[in-house]
Design a protein around this motif. Structure first.
Motif, PDB file in Angstrom:
ATOM      1  N   TYR A 138     -15.093  17.723  15.544  1.00  0.00           N
ATOM      2  CA  TYR A 138     -14.100  17.726  17.578  1.00  0.00           C
ATOM      3  C   TYR A 138     -14.929  19.066  18.514  1.00  0.00           C
ATOM      4  CZ  TYR A 138     -11.562  21.019  14.958  1.00  0.00           C
ATOM      5  OH  TYR A 138     -11.010  21.663  14.074  1.00  0.00           O
ATOM      6  N   ILE A 139     -14.279  18.448  19.584  1.00  0.00           N
ATOM      7  CA  ILE A 139     -14.744  19.859  20.890  1.00  0.00           C
ATOM      8  C   ILE A 139     -13.432  20.725  21.001  1.00  0.00           C
ATOM      9  CG2 ILE A 139     -15.449  19.976  22.884  1.00  0.00           C
ATOM     10  CD1 ILE A 139     -17.799  17.507  22.406  1.00  0.00           C
ATOM     11  N   GLY A 140     -13.482  21.873  20.523  1.00  0.00           N
ATOM     12  CA  GLY A 140     -12.290  22.191  21.318  1.00  0.00           C
ATOM     13  C   GLY A 140     -11.234  22.476  20.316  1.00  0.00           C
ATOM     14  N   ASP A 141     -10.115  20.927  20.121  1.00  0.00           N
ATOM     15  CA  ASP A 141      -9.213  20.118  19.953  1.00  0.00           C
ATOM     16  C   ASP A 141      -9.457  19.594  19.443  1.00  0.00           C
ATOM     17  OD1 ASP A 141      -6.994  19.074  20.484  1.00  0.00           O
ATOM     18  OD2 ASP A 141      -6.120  19.925  22.084  1.00  0.00           O
ATOM     19  N   LYS A 142      -8.876  19.167  18.340  1.00  0.00           N
ATOM     20  CA  LYS A 142      -8.448  17.833  16.957  1.00  0.00           C
ATOM     21  C   LYS A 142      -8.594  16.899  17.862  1.00  0.00           C
ATOM     22  CE  LYS A 142      -7.918  20.666  13.070  1.00  0.00           C
ATOM     23  NZ  LYS A 142      -7.064  20.968  11.861  1.00  0.00           N
ATOM     24  N   ARG A 143      -8.091  16.361  19.548  1.00  0.00           N
ATOM     25  CA  ARG A 143      -7.612  15.871  20.024  1.00  0.00           C
ATOM     26  C   ARG A 143      -8.822  14.398  20.385  1.00  0.00           C
ATOM     27  NH1 ARG A 143      -3.045  17.085  23.565  1.00  0.00           N
ATOM     28  NH2 ARG A 143      -4.532  19.065  23.128  1.00  0.00           N
ATOM     29  N   ARG A 144     -10.054  15.778  20.718  1.00  0.00           N
ATOM     30  CA  ARG A 144     -11.798  15.236  20.718  1.00  0.00           C
ATOM     31  C   ARG A 144     -12.283  15.413  20.085  1.00  0.00           C
ATOM     32  NH1 ARG A 144     -11.480  20.215  25.578  1.00  0.00           N
ATOM     33  NH2 ARG A 144     -13.577  19.971  24.514  1.00  0.00           N
ATOM     34  N   ILE A 145     -12.376  14.036  19.405  1.00  0.00           N
ATOM     35  CA  ILE A 145     -13.113  13.637  17.965  1.00  0.00           C
ATOM     36  C   ILE A 145     -14.497  13.164  18.589  1.00  0.00           C
ATOM     37  CG2 ILE A 145     -13.494  12.037  16.379  1.00  0.00           C
ATOM     38  CD1 ILE A 145     -10.033  12.014  15.987  1.00  0.00           C
ATOM     39  N   THR A 146     -15.321  14.124  17.759  1.00  0.00           N
ATOM     40  CA  THR A 146     -16.804  13.651  18.878  1.00  0.00           C
ATOM     41  C   THR A 146     -17.875  12.324  17.518  1.00  0.00           C
ATOM     42  OG1 THR A 146     -17.855  15.686  17.174  1.00  0.00           O
ATOM     43  CG2 THR A 146     -17.059  15.764  19.701  1.00  0.00           C
ATOM     44  N   SER A 147     -17.399  12.601  15.815  1.00  0.00           N
ATOM     45  CA  SER A 147     -17.945  11.621  15.864  1.00  0.00           C
ATOM     46  C   SER A 147     -16.372  12.228  13.720  1.00  0.00           C
ATOM     47  CB  SER A 147     -19.012  12.398  14.623  1.00  0.00           C
ATOM     48  OG  SER A 147     -19.438  13.351  13.681  1.00  0.00           O
ATOM     49  N   TYR A 148     -16.927  10.395  13.646  1.00  0.00           N
ATOM     50  CA  TYR A 148     -15.351  10.223  12.287  1.00  0.00           C
ATOM     51  C   TYR A 148     -16.581   9.631  11.111  1.00  0.00           C
ATOM     52  CZ  TYR A 148     -10.492  10.319  10.742  1.00  0.00           C
ATOM     53  OH  TYR A 148      -9.698   9.822  10.060  1.00  0.00           O
ATOM     54  N   GLU A 149     -16.733  10.462  10.137  1.00  0.00           N
ATOM     55  CA  GLU A 149     -17.518   9.947   9.458  1.00  0.00           C
ATOM     56  C   GLU A 149     -17.592   9.628   7.778  1.00  0.00           C
ATOM     57  OE1 GLU A 149     -21.539  12.399   9.827  1.00  0.00           O
ATOM     58  OE2 GLU A 149     -21.361  12.041  12.136  1.00  0.00           O
ATOM     59  N   TRP A 150     -18.105   8.597   7.340  1.00  0.00           N
ATOM     60  CA  TRP A 150     -17.735   7.699   5.866  1.00  0.00           C
ATOM     61  C   TRP A 150     -18.871   8.133   4.857  1.00  0.00           C
ATOM     62  CZ3 TRP A 150     -13.793   6.796   9.721  1.00  0.00           C
ATOM     63  CH2 TRP A 150     -13.081   6.527   9.287  1.00  0.00           C
ATOM     64  N   TYR A 151     -19.035   8.925   4.325  1.00  0.00           N
ATOM     65  CA  TYR A 151     -19.865   8.848   3.337  1.00  0.00           C
ATOM     66  C   TYR A 151     -20.081   8.313   1.839  1.00  0.00           C
ATOM     67  CZ  TYR A 151     -22.354  11.861   6.673  1.00  0.00           C
ATOM     68  OH  TYR A 151     -22.792  12.119   7.772  1.00  0.00           O
ATOM     69  N   GLY A 152     -18.734   7.855   1.583  1.00  0.00           N
ATOM     70  CA  GLY A 152     -18.352   6.609   0.587  1.00  0.00           C
ATOM     71  C   GLY A 152     -18.524   7.756  -1.230  1.00  0.00           C
ATOM     72  N   ILE A 153     -18.445   6.946  -2.353  1.00  0.00           N
ATOM     73  CA  ILE A 153     -18.525   7.524  -2.882  1.00  0.00           C
ATOM     74  C   ILE A 153     -19.851   7.899  -3.587  1.00  0.00           C
ATOM     75  CG2 ILE A 153     -18.314   7.294  -5.248  1.00  0.00           C
ATOM     76  CD1 ILE A 153     -15.411   6.282  -4.855  1.00  0.00           C
ATOM     77  N   LYS A 154     -20.786   9.090  -3.925  1.00  0.00           N
ATOM     78  CA  LYS A 154     -21.935   8.766  -4.692  1.00  0.00           C
ATOM     79  C   LYS A 154     -21.944   9.556  -6.181  1.00  0.00           C
ATOM     80  CE  LYS A 154     -22.315  11.832  -1.101  1.00  0.00           C
ATOM     81  NZ  LYS A 154     -23.086  13.292  -0.365  1.00  0.00           N
ATOM     82  N   GLY A 155     -22.833   9.188  -7.079  1.00  0.00           N
ATOM     83  CA  GLY A 155     -22.641   9.856  -8.375  1.00  0.00           C
ATOM     84  C   GLY A 155     -23.965   9.819  -8.798  1.00  0.00           C
ATOM     85  N   GLN A 156     -24.324   9.934 -10.200  1.00  0.00           N
ATOM     86  CA  GLN A 156     -25.899   9.092 -10.626  1.00  0.00           C
ATOM     87  C   GLN A 156     -25.146   9.405 -12.780  1.00  0.00           C
ATOM     88  OE1 GLN A 156     -28.627  12.788  -9.921  1.00  0.00           O
ATOM     89  NE2 GLN A 156     -27.066  14.924 -10.917  1.00  0.00           N
ATOM     90  N   LEU A 157     -26.282   8.435 -13.419  1.00  0.00           N
ATOM     91  CA  LEU A 157     -25.678   8.030 -14.645  1.00  0.00           C
ATOM     92  C   LEU A 157     -27.109   8.591 -14.796  1.00  0.00           C
ATOM     93  CD1 LEU A 157     -24.185   7.146 -16.732  1.00  0.00           C
ATOM     94  CD2 LEU A 157     -24.887   4.768 -16.200  1.00  0.00           C
ATOM     95  N   GLY A 158     -26.857   9.473 -16.381  1.00  0.00           N
ATOM     96  CA  GLY A 158     -28.326   9.734 -16.699  1.00  0.00           C
ATOM     97  C   GLY A 158     -28.360   9.790 -18.093  1.00  0.00           C
ATOM     98  N   VAL A 159     -29.845   9.791 -18.996  1.00  0.00           N
ATOM     99  CA  VAL A 159     -29.937  10.701 -19.866  1.00  0.00           C
ATOM    100  C   VAL A 159     -30.641  12.300 -20.078  1.00  0.00           C
ATOM    101  CG1 VAL A 159     -31.042  10.769 -22.124  1.00  0.00           C
ATOM    102  CG2 VAL A 159     -29.303   8.697 -20.771  1.00  0.00           C
ATOM    103  N   ARG A 160     -30.385  13.761 -20.671  1.00  0.00           N
ATOM    104  CA  ARG A 160     -30.878  14.764 -20.166  1.00  0.00           C
ATOM    105  C   ARG A 160     -31.589  15.067 -21.849  1.00  0.00           C
ATOM    106  NH1 ARG A 160     -28.645  20.207 -19.440  1.00  0.00           N
ATOM    107  NH2 ARG A 160     -30.134  21.534 -20.223  1.00  0.00           N
ATOM    108  N   VAL A 161     -32.871  14.945 -21.937  1.00  0.00           N
ATOM    109  CA  VAL A 161     -33.298  15.388 -22.664  1.00  0.00           C
ATOM    110  C   VAL A 161     -34.616  17.042 -22.889  1.00  0.00           C
ATOM    111  CG1 VAL A 161     -35.091  14.672 -24.151  1.00  0.00           C
ATOM    112  CG2 VAL A 161     -34.231  13.096 -23.175  1.00  0.00           C
ATOM    113  N   ASP A 162     -33.936  17.612 -24.127  1.00  0.00           N
ATOM    114  CA  ASP A 162     -34.404  18.687 -23.691  1.00  0.00           C
ATOM    115  C   ASP A 162     -35.700  18.788 -24.390  1.00  0.00           C
ATOM    116  OD1 ASP A 162     -32.580  19.340 -22.253  1.00  0.00           O
ATOM    117  OD2 ASP A 162     -31.201  20.734 -23.765  1.00  0.00           O
ATOM    118  N   ILE A 163     -37.249  19.173 -23.960  1.00  0.00           N
ATOM    119  CA  ILE A 163     -38.065  18.841 -24.601  1.00  0.00           C
ATOM    120  C   ILE A 163     -38.313  20.111 -25.477  1.00  0.00           C
ATOM    121  CG2 ILE A 163     -40.482  18.411 -24.831  1.00  0.00           C
ATOM    122  CD1 ILE A 163     -39.850  16.935 -22.092  1.00  0.00           C
TER     123      ILE A 163
END
Length: 164
Positions: A138-163
């Protein structure tokens, strides 16, 4: 600039059996940063210079995390709450403090889990922003919103192998 960081890490290994794998981690950071931003404007024929005081860009005054975890044998599970206070995103030097762009405070919830098949092979899952917390600016005051963005849930699934 003035800062303070507090943290605690406690495993409940004094509890019996299954319960001894639980624990908690918490930290809090306070940072009081100050910067003077010069601004000039005219009043009639006179050029006036003032210095607006503000915090450093992208530097929140309050940061905190709370993590509840379970680690026992081959399993590890963590649930983390992360708080970041509001911060200045952009300084409009010509117009002054009422036109600074702020990033609002937010709280995210993250989770992770690991299963060790052996000392060299681990399966993992990481999930971030489970509550889909928006990023608000927002600009200066919370009532003057410039952007409202959702990025969702992020994740990763994997296997780690120590060589090695």
């Amino acid at each position: 600039m003035l800062g303070l960081e507090l943290g605690i890490n406690r495993r409940f290994d004094f509890l019996p059996g299954f319960w001894s794998g639980f624990g908690v981690e918490a930290n809090y950071t306070f940072i009081d940063s100050r910067v003077n931003v010069p601004r000039q404007f005219r009043e009639g024929e006179e050029l006036i210079t003032v210095k607006d005081k503000t915090s450093l860009p992208d530097q929140s005054k309050h940061l905190g995390n709370l993590i509840v975890f379970y680690e026992k044998g081959k399993f590890m599970v963590r649930l983390a709450g992360n708080y970041r206070g509001r911060s200045i995103n952009a300084i409009n030097q010509n117009l002054g403090k009422d036109y600074y762009v702020w990033t609002d405070s937010n709280f995210t919830l993250d989770a992770s889990a690991t299963f060790a098949l052996s000392s060299k092979i681990k399966f993992f899952l990481e999930l971030n922003n489970l509550t889909n917390e928006p990023l608000k600016q927002y600009i200066g005051d919370k009532r003057r919103i410039t952007s409202y963005e959702w990025y969702g849930i992020k994740g990763q699934l994997g296997v780690r192998v120590d060589i090695f």
